[in-house]
Design a protein around this motif. Structure first.
Motif, PDB file in Angstrom:
ATOM      1  N   ARG A  87       0.851  -1.194   0.000  1.00  0.00           N
ATOM      2  CA  ARG A  87       0.000   0.000   0.000  1.00  0.00           C
ATOM      3  C   ARG A  87       0.879   1.234   0.000  1.00  0.00           C
ATOM      4  N   SER A  88       0.879   1.988  -1.104  1.00  0.00           N
ATOM      5  CA  SER A  88       1.792   3.122  -1.199  1.00  0.00           C
ATOM      6  C   SER A  88       1.116   4.489  -1.061  1.00  0.00           C
ATOM      7  N   HIS A  89      -0.178   4.508  -0.876  1.00  0.00           N
ATOM      8  CA  HIS A  89      -0.877   5.788  -0.702  1.00  0.00           C
ATOM      9  C   HIS A  89      -1.718   5.712   0.571  1.00  0.00           C
ATOM     10  N   SER A  90      -2.044   6.870   1.120  1.00  0.00           N
ATOM     11  CA  SER A  90      -2.886   6.845   2.327  1.00  0.00           C
ATOM     12  C   SER A  90      -4.314   6.425   1.964  1.00  0.00           C
ATOM     13  N   LYS A  91      -4.751   6.758   0.770  1.00  0.00           N
ATOM     14  CA  LYS A  91      -6.125   6.407   0.365  1.00  0.00           C
ATOM     15  C   LYS A  91      -6.130   5.218  -0.581  1.00  0.00           C
ATOM     16  N   MET A  92      -7.227   4.441  -0.487  1.00  0.00           N
ATOM     17  CA  MET A  92      -7.372   3.306  -1.401  1.00  0.00           C
ATOM     18  C   MET A  92      -8.606   3.510  -2.280  1.00  0.00           C
ATOM     19  N   THR A  93      -8.631   2.803  -3.414  1.00  0.00           N
ATOM     20  CA  THR A  93      -9.849   2.720  -4.221  1.00  0.00           C
ATOM     21  C   THR A  93     -10.211   1.255  -4.353  1.00  0.00           C
ATOM     22  N   ALA A  94     -11.440   0.907  -3.951  1.00  0.00           N
ATOM     23  CA  ALA A  94     -11.903  -0.479  -4.023  1.00  0.00           C
ATOM     24  C   ALA A  94     -12.899  -0.604  -5.171  1.00  0.00           C
ATOM     25  N   VAL A  95     -12.606  -1.527  -6.097  1.00  0.00           N
ATOM     26  CA  VAL A  95     -13.446  -1.681  -7.286  1.00  0.00           C
ATOM     27  C   VAL A  95     -14.255  -2.972  -7.185  1.00  0.00           C
ATOM     28  N   PHE A  96     -15.585  -2.837  -7.229  1.00  0.00           N
ATOM     29  CA  PHE A  96     -16.457  -4.015  -7.269  1.00  0.00           C
ATOM     30  C   PHE A  96     -16.460  -4.579  -8.692  1.00  0.00           C
ATOM     31  N   ASP A  97     -15.885  -5.772  -8.822  1.00  0.00           N
ATOM     32  CA  ASP A  97     -15.757  -6.420 -10.136  1.00  0.00           C
ATOM     33  C   ASP A  97     -15.888  -7.922  -9.883  1.00  0.00           C
ATOM     34  N   SER A  98     -17.122  -8.419  -9.873  1.00  0.00           N
ATOM     35  CA  SER A  98     -17.370  -9.784  -9.374  1.00  0.00           C
ATOM     36  C   SER A  98     -16.568 -10.847 -10.124  1.00  0.00           C
ATOM     37  N   LYS A  99     -16.376 -10.658 -11.430  1.00  0.00           N
ATOM     38  CA  LYS A  99     -15.727 -11.710 -12.231  1.00  0.00           C
ATOM     39  C   LYS A  99     -14.212 -11.523 -12.320  1.00  0.00           C
ATOM     40  N   GLY A 100     -13.732 -10.319 -12.062  1.00  0.00           N
ATOM     41  CA  GLY A 100     -12.304 -10.051 -12.241  1.00  0.00           C
ATOM     42  C   GLY A 100     -12.034  -9.864 -13.717  1.00  0.00           C
ATOM     43  N   SER A 101     -12.330  -8.671 -14.221  1.00  0.00           N
ATOM     44  CA  SER A 101     -12.330  -8.494 -15.671  1.00  0.00           C
ATOM     45  C   SER A 101     -11.332  -7.462 -16.184  1.00  0.00           C
ATOM     46  N   VAL A 102     -10.650  -6.734 -15.283  1.00  0.00           N
ATOM     47  CA  VAL A 102      -9.780  -5.650 -15.752  1.00  0.00           C
ATOM     48  C   VAL A 102      -8.311  -6.034 -15.587  1.00  0.00           C
ATOM     49  N   ALA A 103      -7.517  -5.791 -16.636  1.00  0.00           N
ATOM     50  CA  ALA A 103      -6.077  -6.097 -16.599  1.00  0.00           C
ATOM     51  C   ALA A 103      -5.309  -4.831 -16.202  1.00  0.00           C
ATOM     52  N   TYR A 104      -5.288  -4.552 -14.906  1.00  0.00           N
ATOM     53  CA  TYR A 104      -4.560  -3.376 -14.408  1.00  0.00           C
ATOM     54  C   TYR A 104      -3.060  -3.573 -14.614  1.00  0.00           C
ATOM     55  N   LYS A 105      -2.352  -2.480 -14.846  1.00  0.00           N
ATOM     56  CA  LYS A 105      -0.891  -2.584 -15.022  1.00  0.00           C
ATOM     57  C   LYS A 105      -0.184  -2.678 -13.680  1.00  0.00           C
ATOM     58  N   ASP A 106      -0.681  -1.928 -12.685  1.00  0.00           N
ATOM     59  CA  ASP A 106      -0.064  -1.947 -11.354  1.00  0.00           C
ATOM     60  C   ASP A 106      -1.133  -1.594 -10.319  1.00  0.00           C
ATOM     61  N   ASN A 107      -0.673  -1.362  -9.085  1.00  0.00           N
ATOM     62  CA  ASN A 107      -1.665  -1.148  -8.019  1.00  0.00           C
ATOM     63  C   ASN A 107      -1.943   0.331  -7.729  1.00  0.00           C
ATOM     64  N   ASN A 108      -1.650   1.188  -8.721  1.00  0.00           N
ATOM     65  CA  ASN A 108      -1.936   2.610  -8.567  1.00  0.00           C
ATOM     66  C   ASN A 108      -3.171   2.980  -9.398  1.00  0.00           C
TER      67      ASN A 108
END
Ligand SMILES: NC(=O)c1ccc[n+]([C@@H]2O[C@H](COP(=O)([O-])OP(=O)(O)OC[C@H]3O[C@@H](n4cnc5c(N)ncnc54)[C@H](OP(=O)(O)O)[C@@H]3O)[C@@H](O)[C@H]2O)c1
Length: 243
Positions: A87-108
């Motif tokens: 965790r590199s930031h004080s704030k997080m973003t939580a994404v509801f994605d039941s199937k797991g459909s997005v190919a994020y490049k990193d955790n930012n």
């Protein structure tokens, strides 16, 4: 779910006067024709000082990352346990994605640390492996990804988050509303219209025609401000009663 006073879900949305939420479609401001949004939404977001922003996956695909995750195989998840990545930031973003459909490049994600909320039976082990390789945190919202209470419990107890800012779109907001999980609503009303039938609105619960997602809830108006350029900010508190 037993919550402490600091554990709260606040919904913040900006809409046109007809309650529609696709800002690219709204008519121009009267007082500052063509000058765009006076940014009351982001000002309000900062003021709320949330620990975590919650988004539905359609909003993420539209505004942040539209790359689709693909895998040749789909292996059932055997041990659905939350994973806490770096965790590199004080704030997080939580994404509801039941199937797991997005190919994020990193955790930012937009200067916050990303986490994903999945369905235990609807996502694949391959997707969990993909997230772990990128230090992307995840947790679960029950078997099908619709047990929001369970996901919130995990945010509070596994991730130490408190103030949740539910930031749309309409479908994820609708599910929170239906499950009676919203404590407050900030509504920023932009003085423009959309006008077209069928365009998404603030709450878009996908239910049967006789469903009433707001049943048993009433809204107390806490404040009403004309901020600038005709933009109005309303703040409501939710009350719950049995019926
Ligand atoms: N004006 C504003 O303030 C504002 C704010 C945010 C977004 N928006 C706009 O809203 C639009 C997108 O809204 P949207 O209503 O189409 O989608 P959304 O709420 O962003 O995402 C909905 C998707 O999230 C996934 N999801 C996972 N768990 C869910 C659950 N328990 N309940 C509901 N959905 C769940 C579902 O996909 P799966 O079934 O595949 O998991 C569902 O289709 C965009 O145009 C965006 O620009 C406007």
């Amino acid at each position: 779910m037993v919550t402490t006073p600091s554990q709260r879900v606040i919904c913040l949305m900006e809409s046109s006067v007809d309650g529609r939420i696709d800002e690219s479609r709204w008519s121009v401001l009267y007082s500052e024709k063509g000058e765009g949004d006076p940014d009351v939404y982001y000002e309000t977001q900062k003021k709320i000082r949330a620990d975590v922003f919650v988004l539905g996956v359609n909003t993420v695909k539209r505004h942040y990352c539209s790359d689709e995750f693909h895998s040749e195989t789909h292996t059932k998840v055997e041990n659905p346990e939350p994973f806490l990545g770096i965790r590199s930031h004080s704030k997080m973003t939580a994404v509801f994605d039941s199937k797991g459909s997005v190919a994020y490049k990193d955790n930012n994600l937009g200067n916050t640390t990303l986490m994903v909320i999945l369905g235990e039976d609807t996502c694949s082990q391959e997707y969990l492996d993909y997230l772990r390789e990128r230090e992307i945190s995840y947790t679960f919202a029950g078997k099908d990804g619709n047990d929001i209470r369970k996901a919130l419990n995990s945010l509070y107890s596994d991730f130490g988050l408190r103030k949740v800012l539910l930031s749309g779109g309409g479908k994820i907001n609708g599910s929170f509303l239906k499950q009676g999980l919203i404590d407050e609503l900030y509504l920023v009303i932009y003085p423009g219209v959309d006008g077209l039938t069928g365009v998404g609105s603030i709450f878009e619960y996908e239910g049967k025609p006789d469903d009433k997602p707001g049943k048993g809830q009433s809204l107390e108006l806490i404040s009403c401000e004309v901020v600038r350029a005709g933009v109005v900010r309303l703040r409501y508190k939710f009350h719950f009663y049995s019926c």
